[in-house]
Design a protein around this motif. Structure first.
Motif, short mmCIF file in Angstrom:
data_model
loop_
_atom_site.label_atom_id
_atom_site.label_comp_id
_atom_site.label_asym_id
_atom_site.label_seq_id
_atom_site.Cartn_x
_atom_site.Cartn_y
_atom_site.Cartn_z
N LEU A 19 9.56 43.92 -14.60
CA LEU A 19 8.20 44.10 -14.08
C LEU A 19 8.05 43.44 -12.71
CD1 LEU A 19 5.39 45.24 -14.56
CD2 LEU A 19 4.82 43.12 -15.75
N LEU A 20 8.56 42.22 -12.57
CA LEU A 20 8.47 41.53 -11.28
C LEU A 20 9.27 42.23 -10.20
CD1 LEU A 20 8.57 37.79 -12.40
CD2 LEU A 20 6.61 39.10 -11.59
N LEU A 80 -1.67 48.77 -8.02
CA LEU A 80 -0.85 48.81 -9.23
C LEU A 80 -1.11 50.15 -9.93
CD1 LEU A 80 -1.54 45.20 -10.55
CD2 LEU A 80 0.30 45.99 -9.06
N LEU A 112 4.19 51.94 -12.09
CA LEU A 112 4.75 50.60 -12.10
C LEU A 112 5.05 50.15 -13.53
CD1 LEU A 112 5.19 47.76 -10.62
CD2 LEU A 112 2.86 47.31 -11.33
N LEU A 162 -3.19 45.21 -3.35
CA LEU A 162 -1.93 45.64 -3.92
C LEU A 162 -2.25 46.69 -4.98
CD1 LEU A 162 1.11 45.00 -3.78
CD2 LEU A 162 0.76 43.39 -5.64
N LYS A 219 9.65 45.45 -9.94
CA LYS A 219 8.82 46.58 -9.52
C LYS A 219 7.66 46.11 -8.65
CE LYS A 219 11.15 49.76 -11.51
NZ LYS A 219 11.91 50.71 -10.72
N VAL A 220 7.03 45.01 -9.00
CA VAL A 220 5.92 44.47 -8.21
C VAL A 220 6.41 44.04 -6.83
CG1 VAL A 220 4.23 42.59 -8.05
CG2 VAL A 220 4.52 43.81 -10.20
N ALA A 221 7.58 43.44 -6.78
CA ALA A 221 8.13 42.97 -5.51
C ALA A 221 8.41 44.12 -4.54
CB ALA A 221 9.41 42.17 -5.75
N LEU A 281 6.49 46.69 -4.12
CA LEU A 281 5.23 47.25 -3.62
C LEU A 281 4.91 46.70 -2.23
CD1 LEU A 281 3.02 46.99 -6.82
CD2 LEU A 281 4.17 49.02 -5.92
N ARG A 323 10.06 40.75 -18.26
CA ARG A 323 9.37 40.10 -17.15
C ARG A 323 10.09 40.34 -15.83
NH1 ARG A 323 9.42 35.24 -18.98
NH2 ARG A 323 11.32 34.61 -17.95
#
Length: 62
Positions: A44-45, A9, A13, A7, A47-49, A51, A41
């Motif tokens: 941020l999550l 980063l 991000l 993944l 944005k990560v989701a 990816l 939080r």
């Protein structure tokens, strides 16, 4: 057989998160698990989701 997941980063991000909204603790560290930082939080999550991981399969020698 080995399966490798990756993944990526990138700085983009983290740049998309409003870090000024984060409240540091008494020790100066931002605890993303603290209720006061729930919005940071969640951002941020989110944005990560979004990816997409990459996978690599190594079947080894046969």
């Amino acid at each position: 057989m080995a399966l490798g997941l990756r993944l990526e980063l990138t700085p983009a991000l983290f740049d998309a998160v409003d870090w000024a909204a984060a409240t540091p603790g008494a020790d100066g560290v931002v605890d993303l698990d603290a209720p006061v930082n729930a919005a940071v939080r969640a951002a941020l999550l989110e944005k990560v989701a979004a990816l997409s991981p990459t996978a690599e399969v190594n079947r080894g020698s046969r």
